[in-house]
Motif scaffolding. Structure first.
Motif, PDB file in Angstrom:
ATOM      1  N   HIS A 104      25.153  40.533  50.165  1.00  0.00           N
ATOM      2  CA  HIS A 104      23.764  40.290  49.750  1.00  0.00           C
ATOM      3  C   HIS A 104      23.316  39.009  50.451  1.00  0.00           C
ATOM      4  CE1 HIS A 104      20.124  39.862  47.490  1.00  0.00           C
ATOM      5  NE2 HIS A 104      20.514  38.713  46.969  1.00  0.00           N
ATOM      6  N   GLY A 142      14.151  38.386  50.368  1.00  0.00           N
ATOM      7  CA  GLY A 142      14.325  37.330  49.356  1.00  0.00           C
ATOM      8  C   GLY A 142      13.650  36.041  49.813  1.00  0.00           C
ATOM      9  N   GLY A 143      13.849  35.703  51.096  1.00  0.00           N
ATOM     10  CA  GLY A 143      13.237  34.489  51.645  1.00  0.00           C
ATOM     11  C   GLY A 143      11.714  34.598  51.659  1.00  0.00           C
ATOM     12  N   ILE A 165      10.447  33.893  48.245  1.00  0.00           N
ATOM     13  CA  ILE A 165      10.515  32.440  47.962  1.00  0.00           C
ATOM     14  C   ILE A 165       9.355  31.714  48.653  1.00  0.00           C
ATOM     15  CG2 ILE A 165      11.872  30.321  48.312  1.00  0.00           C
ATOM     16  CD1 ILE A 165      14.405  32.084  47.980  1.00  0.00           C
ATOM     17  N   LEU A 192      18.985  45.238  44.409  1.00  0.00           N
ATOM     18  CA  LEU A 192      17.643  44.761  44.758  1.00  0.00           C
ATOM     19  C   LEU A 192      17.354  45.087  46.226  1.00  0.00           C
ATOM     20  CD1 LEU A 192      15.026  43.247  44.209  1.00  0.00           C
ATOM     21  CD2 LEU A 192      16.278  41.090  44.388  1.00  0.00           C
ATOM     22  N   ARG A 236      18.355  29.518  45.455  1.00  0.00           N
ATOM     23  CA  ARG A 236      18.096  28.757  46.686  1.00  0.00           C
ATOM     24  C   ARG A 236      16.616  28.388  46.781  1.00  0.00           C
ATOM     25  NH1 ARG A 236      17.466  32.722  51.906  1.00  0.00           N
ATOM     26  NH2 ARG A 236      16.909  34.593  50.758  1.00  0.00           N
ATOM     27  N   SER A 276      12.920  35.577  43.667  1.00  0.00           N
ATOM     28  CA  SER A 276      12.510  36.796  42.967  1.00  0.00           C
ATOM     29  C   SER A 276      13.154  36.848  41.582  1.00  0.00           C
ATOM     30  CB  SER A 276      12.929  38.014  43.781  1.00  0.00           C
ATOM     31  OG  SER A 276      14.316  37.963  43.990  1.00  0.00           O
ATOM     32  N   ARG A 285      14.450  47.479  47.560  1.00  0.00           N
ATOM     33  CA  ARG A 285      13.502  46.999  48.577  1.00  0.00           C
ATOM     34  C   ARG A 285      13.439  47.978  49.746  1.00  0.00           C
ATOM     35  NH1 ARG A 285      15.883  40.816  48.276  1.00  0.00           N
ATOM     36  NH2 ARG A 285      14.316  40.010  46.829  1.00  0.00           N
ATOM     37  N   ASN A 312      23.854  33.840  43.037  1.00  0.00           N
ATOM     38  CA  ASN A 312      24.214  33.812  44.466  1.00  0.00           C
ATOM     39  C   ASN A 312      25.203  32.719  44.839  1.00  0.00           C
ATOM     40  OD1 ASN A 312      22.843  35.957  45.722  1.00  0.00           O
ATOM     41  ND2 ASN A 312      20.878  34.920  45.384  1.00  0.00           N
ATOM     42  N   ARG A 350      21.622  31.956  51.290  1.00  0.00           N
ATOM     43  CA  ARG A 350      22.264  32.065  49.970  1.00  0.00           C
ATOM     44  C   ARG A 350      23.651  31.431  49.965  1.00  0.00           C
ATOM     45  NH1 ARG A 350      20.020  37.102  51.003  1.00  0.00           N
ATOM     46  NH2 ARG A 350      18.141  37.549  49.825  1.00  0.00           N
TER      47      ARG A 350
HETATM   48  O1  LMR Z   1      16.791  35.377  48.181  1.00  0.00           O
HETATM   49  C1  LMR Z   1      17.219  34.740  47.225  1.00  0.00           C
HETATM   50  O2  LMR Z   1      17.731  33.621  47.332  1.00  0.00           O
HETATM   51  C2  LMR Z   1      17.085  35.330  45.840  1.00  0.00           C
HETATM   52  C3  LMR Z   1      17.644  36.697  45.790  1.00  0.00           C
HETATM   53  O3  LMR Z   1      18.950  36.764  46.248  1.00  0.00           O
HETATM   54  C4  LMR Z   1      16.770  37.704  46.486  1.00  0.00           C
HETATM   55  O4  LMR Z   1      17.277  38.500  47.263  1.00  0.00           O
HETATM   56  O5  LMR Z   1      15.553  37.714  46.222  1.00  0.00           O
END
Ligand code: LMR
Ligand code: NAD
Length: 332
Positions: free
Chosen positions: A187, A231-232, A235, A158, A92, A242, A162, A131, A98
């Motif tokens: 997720h 995750g966001g 990004i 993940l 994404r 990630s 985290r 995803n 996602r």
């Molecule tokens: O967040 C995302 O789109 C990528 C991945 O799923 C994440 O958790 O880092």
């Protein structure tokens, strides 16, 4: 040395692939004494990049890497494999959730499910990373009916890593001293990172994370949203999703399957719900599991209070909606 393990990594020319191929080749997943034959799948326009990745892996002179098979053909990629990391899918961009990737990605997992069904070993263990991971895993398993559905799982490790890192930083202790944080559900930003059953070792004493942190509003507020939105945040900072941490989590997940969990410890992964904890049967729901002989079992009997139940219901609802959208998309 043990018999070689045939491992497929899809999306091997991509960001996560670049770290993951090295980590698997280094022996971090299947063991330092286990040779691996790496089947590396990507799409035709990426073959030149993939060949570059193979040149680099070869130049790493990794003792575990017995052979490299770069290909754009799913039959070659999945032939007789023991383990699959299904990473290849669109990531994404900023501003997307996602699940917005579902329309673009779910058909990849339909096609790959069909190919796994035809060409992989029936004992293959399939980890879906691309995803929306939970729902892609569901679709992949649906189109691979000859492979037991318990062999499919989706990555929420993940999120677990985290969450563990956030708590360790807050307490100023090493990450390994935080145990049994659970990721429930999808997720996605509806996931529920739950520390109610987790422990921390502080000054040599094992205590519950709740007692160690002593801040209910943080644990029920900022802690949860930080993990949900991490995750966001990556990004937004990197302008790319990630990759290094995703590859590490994929290795942790597959290593847990291959080598089992230690006594008293559990890990989280998206697996088929059997209705445990009042979740909807048949969706790929992240639960705490223990693993023995490459088989997972959901950890049962954990008390769920009203706050947790509300969180479980919200993420379950999203997974049901995604499932329905994905099944419809696969029929078009
Ligand atoms: O967040 C995302 O789109 C990528 C991945 O799923 C994440 O958790 O880092
Ligand atoms: N579950 C998780 O925790 C998690 C974490 C990080 C990223 N992801 C997801 O992993 C996926 C990959 O991320 P990335 O950053 O490596 O993306 P990327 O774009 O860098 O790489 C994806 C690779 O997949 C390839 N690909 C596309 N379609 C394919 C197909 N049909 N068969 C084989 N390969 C194909 C692309 O050519 C590309 O090389 C994304 O969907 C991302 O959102 C999941």
């Amino acid at each position: 040395m043990a018999e070689p393990v045939r491992v497929c990594i899809t999306g091997a020319a991509g960001q996560i692939g670049y770290s993951l191929v090295y980590m698997v080749g280094s022996g971090a997943v299947f063991g330092a004494d286990t040779p691996v034959i790496l089947h590396l799948l990507d799409i035709a326009p990426m073959m030149s990049v993939l060949n570059g990745v193979c040149m680099e892996i070869s130049d790493c002179a990794l003792p575990c890497v017995r052979d490299l098979i770069p290909t754009d053909n799913p039959e070659v990629a999945f032939k007789d494999i023991d383990a699959a990391f299904l990473v290849g899918a669109m990531p994404r961009k900023e501003g997307m959730e996602r699940k917005d990737l579902l329309a673009a990605n779910v058909k990849i997992f339909k096609v790959q499910g069909e190919a796994l069904d035809k060409f992989a070993k029936k004992s293959v263990k399939v980890l879906v990373v691309g995803n929306p991971a939970n729902t892609n895993a569901l679709i992949c398993a649906k189109y691979a009916p000859s492979i037991p559905r318990e062999n499919f799982s989706a990555m929420t490790r993940l999120d677990q890593n985290r969450a563990q890192a956030q708590i360790a930083q807050r307490l100023g202790i090493p990450v390994m001293d935080v145990k049994n944080i659970i990721i429930w559900g999808n997720h996605s930003s509806t996931q529920f990172p739950d520390v109610r059953h987790a422990s921390a070792t502080v000054n040599g004493q094992k205590v519950s994370v709740y007692d160690a942190i002593k801040d209910d509003s943080y644990l029920k507020g900022d802690f949860i949203t930080t993990v949900q939105k991490r995750g966001g945040a990556v990004i937004a900072a990197r302008r790319l999703s990630s990759a290094m941490s995703a590859a590490k989590a994929a290795c942790d997940h597959m290593k847990s399957i291959w080598q089992g969990t230690s006594e008293g410890q559990y890990v989280s992964m998206g697996v088929f719900s059997d209705g445990s904890y009042n979740t909807p049967e048949g969706v790929m729901f992240s639960f705490p599991v223990t693993i023995k002989d490459k088989k997972w079992s959901i950890v049962m009997g954990l008390p769920i209070d009203d706050f947790a139940q509300g969180k479980l219901d919200a993420t379950a609802k999203e997974l049901c909606e995604e499932r329905d959208d994905a099944i419809a998309a696969c029929q078009n």
